[in-house]
Design a protein around this motif. Structure first.
Motif, mmCIF file in Angstrom:
data_model
loop_
_atom_site.group_PDB
_atom_site.id
_atom_site.type_symbol
_atom_site.label_atom_id
_atom_site.label_comp_id
_atom_site.label_asym_id
_atom_site.label_seq_id
_atom_site.Cartn_x
_atom_site.Cartn_y
_atom_site.Cartn_z
ATOM 1 N N UNK A 200 0.839 -1.205 0.000
ATOM 2 C CA UNK A 200 0.000 0.000 0.000
ATOM 3 C C UNK A 200 0.870 1.249 0.000
ATOM 4 N N UNK A 201 1.945 1.229 0.800
ATOM 5 C CA UNK A 201 2.853 2.374 0.842
ATOM 6 C C UNK A 201 3.467 2.661 -0.511
ATOM 7 N N UNK A 202 3.942 1.610 -1.167
ATOM 8 C CA UNK A 202 4.527 1.783 -2.509
ATOM 9 C C UNK A 202 3.491 2.274 -3.504
ATOM 10 N N UNK A 203 2.316 1.680 -3.440
ATOM 11 C CA UNK A 203 1.238 2.076 -4.364
ATOM 12 C C UNK A 203 0.830 3.532 -4.141
ATOM 13 N N UNK A 204 0.714 3.924 -2.872
ATOM 14 C CA UNK A 204 0.326 5.309 -2.578
ATOM 15 C C UNK A 204 1.313 6.317 -3.165
ATOM 16 N N UNK A 205 2.582 5.979 -3.155
ATOM 17 C CA UNK A 205 3.585 6.912 -3.690
ATOM 18 C C UNK A 205 3.479 7.073 -5.207
ATOM 19 N N UNK A 206 2.813 6.147 -5.884
ATOM 20 C CA UNK A 206 2.646 6.255 -7.338
ATOM 21 C C UNK A 206 1.367 6.998 -7.717
ATOM 22 N N UNK A 207 0.497 7.242 -6.756
ATOM 23 C CA UNK A 207 -0.761 7.937 -7.044
ATOM 24 C C UNK A 207 -0.478 9.433 -7.215
ATOM 25 N N UNK A 208 -0.913 9.999 -8.352
ATOM 26 C CA UNK A 208 -0.608 11.402 -8.650
ATOM 27 C C UNK A 208 -1.067 12.386 -7.577
ATOM 28 N N UNK A 209 -2.265 12.209 -7.032
ATOM 29 C CA UNK A 209 -2.760 13.155 -6.025
ATOM 30 C C UNK A 209 -1.909 13.133 -4.757
ATOM 31 N N UNK A 210 -1.503 11.942 -4.359
ATOM 32 C CA UNK A 210 -0.692 11.823 -3.143
ATOM 33 C C UNK A 210 0.712 12.373 -3.376
ATOM 34 N N UNK A 211 1.329 12.010 -4.496
ATOM 35 C CA UNK A 211 2.686 12.501 -4.756
ATOM 36 C C UNK A 211 2.693 14.019 -4.955
ATOM 37 N N UNK A 212 1.636 14.551 -5.555
ATOM 38 C CA UNK A 212 1.533 16.013 -5.725
ATOM 39 C C UNK A 212 1.389 16.695 -4.367
ATOM 40 N N UNK A 213 0.567 16.126 -3.488
ATOM 41 C CA UNK A 213 0.398 16.673 -2.136
ATOM 42 C C UNK A 213 1.728 16.664 -1.392
ATOM 43 N N UNK A 214 2.439 15.549 -1.466
ATOM 44 C CA UNK A 214 3.733 15.437 -0.780
ATOM 45 C C UNK A 214 4.711 16.489 -1.313
ATOM 46 N N UNK A 215 4.781 16.640 -2.626
ATOM 47 C CA UNK A 215 5.697 17.616 -3.232
ATOM 48 C C UNK A 215 5.358 19.041 -2.798
ATOM 49 N N UNK B 160 6.448 23.826 0.688
ATOM 50 C CA UNK B 160 6.018 24.793 1.703
ATOM 51 C C UNK B 160 6.941 24.752 2.918
ATOM 52 N N UNK B 161 7.289 23.557 3.342
ATOM 53 C CA UNK B 161 8.169 23.403 4.498
ATOM 54 C C UNK B 161 9.534 24.020 4.213
ATOM 55 N N UNK B 162 10.085 23.732 3.037
ATOM 56 C CA UNK B 162 11.386 24.294 2.663
ATOM 57 C C UNK B 162 11.326 25.807 2.559
ATOM 58 N N UNK C 240 14.757 32.478 4.604
ATOM 59 C CA UNK C 240 14.306 33.864 4.627
ATOM 60 C C UNK C 240 14.261 34.423 3.208
ATOM 61 N N UNK C 241 13.236 35.204 2.952
ATOM 62 C CA UNK C 241 13.129 35.860 1.651
ATOM 63 C C UNK C 241 13.953 37.144 1.669
ATOM 64 N N UNK C 242 14.267 37.641 0.484
ATOM 65 C CA UNK C 242 15.123 38.823 0.342
ATOM 66 C C UNK C 242 14.558 40.014 1.113
ATOM 67 N N UNK C 243 13.257 40.256 1.010
ATOM 68 C CA UNK C 243 12.649 41.394 1.686
ATOM 69 C C UNK C 243 12.784 41.250 3.205
ATOM 70 N N UNK C 244 12.592 40.052 3.703
ATOM 71 C CA UNK C 244 12.714 39.792 5.139
ATOM 72 C C UNK C 244 14.135 40.080 5.627
#
Length: 86
Positions: free
Chosen positions: A37-52, A57-59, A64-68
Motif C-alpha cells: 500500500x505504501x509503494x502504491x500510494x507513492x505512485x498515485x498522482x494526487x498523493x505525490x503532488x500533495x507530498x511535493x 512549503x516546508x522548505x 528567509x526571503x530577500x525582503x525579510x
C-alpha cells in the motif's frame, strides 16, 4: 486534489519519515499490506503532488526571503534591533 483522511495521514507521515511502509501503518493500513500500500500510494498522482507541495512549503518556511533579510538588516543598522548570533 482530494485525498482521503487515510491518504493524507499517510502522506504527512511519509514527509516526516521517508518510510512508506511505516507511514502506511501509522495511517491505519494493515501491517500485512503496509509495504504494498505504501509503494502504491507513492505512485498515485494526487498523493505525490500533495507530498511535493507540502515539502516545498516546508522548505520555503525555512529560508528567509530577500525582503525579510533587508528589513532585518535595516532594523539592525538603525539600532532598532540588536543582531544576535547563536
Amino acid at each position: 486534489m482530494k485525498l482521503t483522511p487515510k491518504q493524507k495521514k499517510f502522506a504527512d507521515e511519509y514527509i516526516k519519515t521517508g518510510n512508506a511502509t511505516q507511514s502506511a501503518i501509522e495511517a491505519g493500513y494493515s501491517k500485512k499490506t503496509a509495504r504494498s500500500v505504501g509503494s502504491e500510494n507513492l505512485t498515485k498522482p494526487d498523493i505525490s503532488e500533495y507530498i511535493a507541495k507540502r515539502i516545498e512549503e516546508i522548505d520555503k518556511d525555512k529560508i528567509a526571503e530577500q525582503k525579510e533579510i533587508l528589513e532585518f538588516m535595516t532594523r539592525v543598522m538603525r539600532r532598532q534591533e540588536m543582531e544576535q548570533v547563536t
